[in-house]
Design a protein around this motif. Structure first.
Motif, PDB file in Angstrom:
ATOM      1  N   ASP A  84      86.111  46.959  60.233  1.00 54.46           N
ATOM      2  CA  ASP A  84      85.184  46.154  61.017  1.00 54.46           C
ATOM      3  C   ASP A  84      85.533  44.681  60.892  1.00 54.46           C
ATOM      4  N   ILE A  85      85.401  43.976  62.000  1.00 52.02           N
ATOM      5  CA  ILE A  85      85.718  42.554  61.985  1.00 52.02           C
ATOM      6  C   ILE A  85      84.610  41.780  61.264  1.00 52.02           C
ATOM      7  N   GLN A  86      84.949  40.587  60.782  1.00 50.82           N
ATOM      8  CA  GLN A  86      83.955  39.783  60.066  1.00 50.82           C
ATOM      9  C   GLN A  86      83.224  38.821  60.990  1.00 50.82           C
ATOM     10  N   ASP A  87      83.867  38.471  62.112  1.00 49.00           N
ATOM     11  CA  ASP A  87      83.217  37.547  63.038  1.00 49.00           C
ATOM     12  C   ASP A  87      83.805  37.723  64.436  1.00 49.00           C
ATOM     13  N   GLY A  88      83.002  37.452  65.459  1.00 54.02           N
ATOM     14  CA  GLY A  88      83.456  37.606  66.832  1.00 54.02           C
ATOM     15  C   GLY A  88      83.074  38.964  67.378  1.00 54.02           C
ATOM     16  N   LYS A 148      84.456  59.168  67.369  1.00 54.77           N
ATOM     17  CA  LYS A 148      84.950  60.254  68.197  1.00 54.77           C
ATOM     18  C   LYS A 148      85.249  59.765  69.624  1.00 54.77           C
ATOM     19  N   SER A 149      84.334  58.985  70.222  1.00 53.85           N
ATOM     20  CA  SER A 149      84.602  58.504  71.585  1.00 53.85           C
ATOM     21  C   SER A 149      85.723  57.483  71.597  1.00 53.85           C
ATOM     22  N   ASP A 190      85.156  47.859  78.078  1.00 48.67           N
ATOM     23  CA  ASP A 190      84.285  47.913  79.255  1.00 48.67           C
ATOM     24  C   ASP A 190      82.932  47.272  78.965  1.00 48.67           C
ATOM     25  N   GLY A 191      82.961  46.162  78.244  1.00 49.13           N
ATOM     26  CA  GLY A 191      81.741  45.418  77.965  1.00 49.13           C
ATOM     27  C   GLY A 191      80.918  45.945  76.797  1.00 49.13           C
ATOM     28  N   GLN A 192      81.292  47.094  76.261  1.00 52.11           N
ATOM     29  CA  GLN A 192      80.511  47.674  75.166  1.00 52.11           C
ATOM     30  C   GLN A 192      81.154  47.346  73.814  1.00 52.11           C
ATOM     31  N   ASP A 193      80.353  46.839  72.892  1.00 51.96           N
ATOM     32  CA  ASP A 193      80.851  46.488  71.571  1.00 51.96           C
ATOM     33  C   ASP A 193      81.361  47.747  70.868  1.00 51.96           C
ATOM     34  N   VAL A 194      82.571  47.685  70.288  1.00 54.43           N
ATOM     35  CA  VAL A 194      83.114  48.897  69.645  1.00 54.43           C
ATOM     36  C   VAL A 194      82.249  49.379  68.480  1.00 54.43           C
ATOM     37  N   ARG A 195      81.429  48.480  67.931  1.00 54.33           N
ATOM     38  CA  ARG A 195      80.535  48.892  66.842  1.00 54.33           C
ATOM     39  C   ARG A 195      79.435  49.834  67.328  1.00 54.33           C
ATOM     40  N   ILE A 221      95.460  44.214  64.837  1.00 47.34           N
ATOM     41  CA  ILE A 221      94.728  44.198  66.104  1.00 47.34           C
ATOM     42  C   ILE A 221      94.476  45.621  66.605  1.00 47.34           C
ATOM     43  N   SER A 222      95.515  46.499  66.527  1.00 48.25           N
ATOM     44  CA  SER A 222      95.299  47.869  67.007  1.00 48.25           C
ATOM     45  C   SER A 222      94.359  48.639  66.084  1.00 48.25           C
ATOM     46  N   ARG A 223      94.421  48.366  64.787  1.00 48.22           N
ATOM     47  CA  ARG A 223      93.506  49.056  63.861  1.00 48.22           C
ATOM     48  C   ARG A 223      92.062  48.636  64.104  1.00 48.22           C
ATOM     49  N   LEU A 224      91.859  47.377  64.487  1.00 45.81           N
ATOM     50  CA  LEU A 224      90.496  46.895  64.740  1.00 45.81           C
ATOM     51  C   LEU A 224      89.940  47.500  66.022  1.00 45.81           C
ATOM     52  N   LEU A 225      90.821  47.679  67.006  1.00 42.11           N
ATOM     53  CA  LEU A 225      90.392  48.291  68.263  1.00 42.11           C
ATOM     54  C   LEU A 225      89.941  49.727  68.001  1.00 42.11           C
ATOM     55  N   TYR A 226      90.637  50.408  67.127  1.00 40.76           N
ATOM     56  CA  TYR A 226      90.311  51.775  66.721  1.00 40.76           C
ATOM     57  C   TYR A 226      89.122  51.817  65.767  1.00 40.76           C
TER      58      TYR A 226
END
Ligand code: ADP
Ligand code: ADP
Length: 229
Positions: free
Chosen positions: A55-59, A74-75, A64-69, A46-51
């Motif tokens: 990349d996740i396969q689904d979902g 850097k940000s 803050d509402g912005q997709d991590v993709r 879970i923490s690696r996916l947040l970082y």
């Protein structure tokens, strides 16, 4: 700032073997959520996916509402501070290791961070104080001391999101209490995700999520989960 939302997140390292089987949870800005569960449940994933190490396969995963993709690596790194289980320090001075959190910080700020992390007194007793080098031929720090250096570094970095990964699991009980109080100070008013083995280490979390084999088995407050079990 720093609200996290996981929505129906599915992930596997190997297509034959799902690791996260559609999990949803939110960490409201400034709150603390703990993910608790046995080894192999998928907590660190879970923490690696947040970082966005993977990349996740689904979902979706949003900050803050912005997709991590849609956020640059850097940000993401600037927004997330991590206190890992085993802190590896640079072979340099204690001050250098703390200042790494924010390279522009002045000596007073470095010292202030060390005070909050409760390692300042220890550093002042070293032969050259903050100039003592960490490393093979220099100073040997215990696991707890290294962790406090990592906490001081994170205090300087002051990221909106904090990940504490089993931060106190490798320590003895006395050190664990000291580290816990330092961590409580860092996580105050910061969006915090705590990854832990035991329910007993996450008493203060606003919500506790029990993860088993990639699924949310239970969720609630510390008192609520104790009452049910
Ligand atoms: P936890 O933190 O709850 O112990 P992890 O998220 O580290 O669990 O791991 C969940 C599962 O994913 C485990 O079965 C682990 O072996 C597997 N796993 C973790 N990292 C990798 C990887 N890089 N490649 C393949 N499998 C992995
Ligand atoms: P800092 O937050 O001190 O600036 P970085 O942004 O360079 O550090 O690194 C972020 C954190 O991610 C580090 O503490 C590192 O231990 C951790 N990390 C690196 N690789 C992984 C991984 N595969 N899984 C989980 N955590 C990792």
């Amino acid at each position: 700032k720093g609200a996290i939302a996981f929505k129906d997140v599915r992930f596997s390292y190997d297509p034959e073997r799902p690791i996260l089987k559609g999990i949803s949870f939110e960490v409201p800005a400034g709150k603390t959520v703990a993910i608790v569960g046995p080894s192999g449940a998928g907590k660190s994933t879970i923490s690696r996916l947040l970082y966005r190490f993977y990349d996740i396969q689904d979902g979706s995963i949003t900050i803050d509402g912005q997709d991590v993709r849609d956020v640059t690596q850097k940000s993401l790194r600037a927004a997330i501070g991590m206190v890992p289980q085993d802190t590896v320090l640079f072979n340099d001075t204690v001050a250098y290791n703390i200042r790494y959190g924010r390279p522009g910080a002045d000596d007073t700020e470095v010292q202030k961070a060390a005070e909050i992390a409760q390692i300042d007194t220890f550093i002042k007793q070293l032969p050259d104080g903050y100039e003592t080098r960490v490393g093979e031929r220099g100073l040997k720090l215990s696991g707890g001391e290294k962790q406090r250096v990592a906490i001081a570094r994170t205090i300087l970095k002051a990221p909106p999101i904090l990940i504490l990964d089993e931060a106190t699991s490798a320590l003895d009980t006395t050190t664990e209490h000291e580290i816990q109080s330092a961590l409580d100070k860092v996580s105050e008013n910061r969006t915090t995700l705590v990854i832990a083995h035991r329910l007993s280490t996450v008493i203060g979390a606003d919500e506790i999520i029990v993860l088993r084999a990639g699924e949310i088995a239970e969720r609630g407050t510390h008192a609520g989960l104790l009452a049910e079990n």
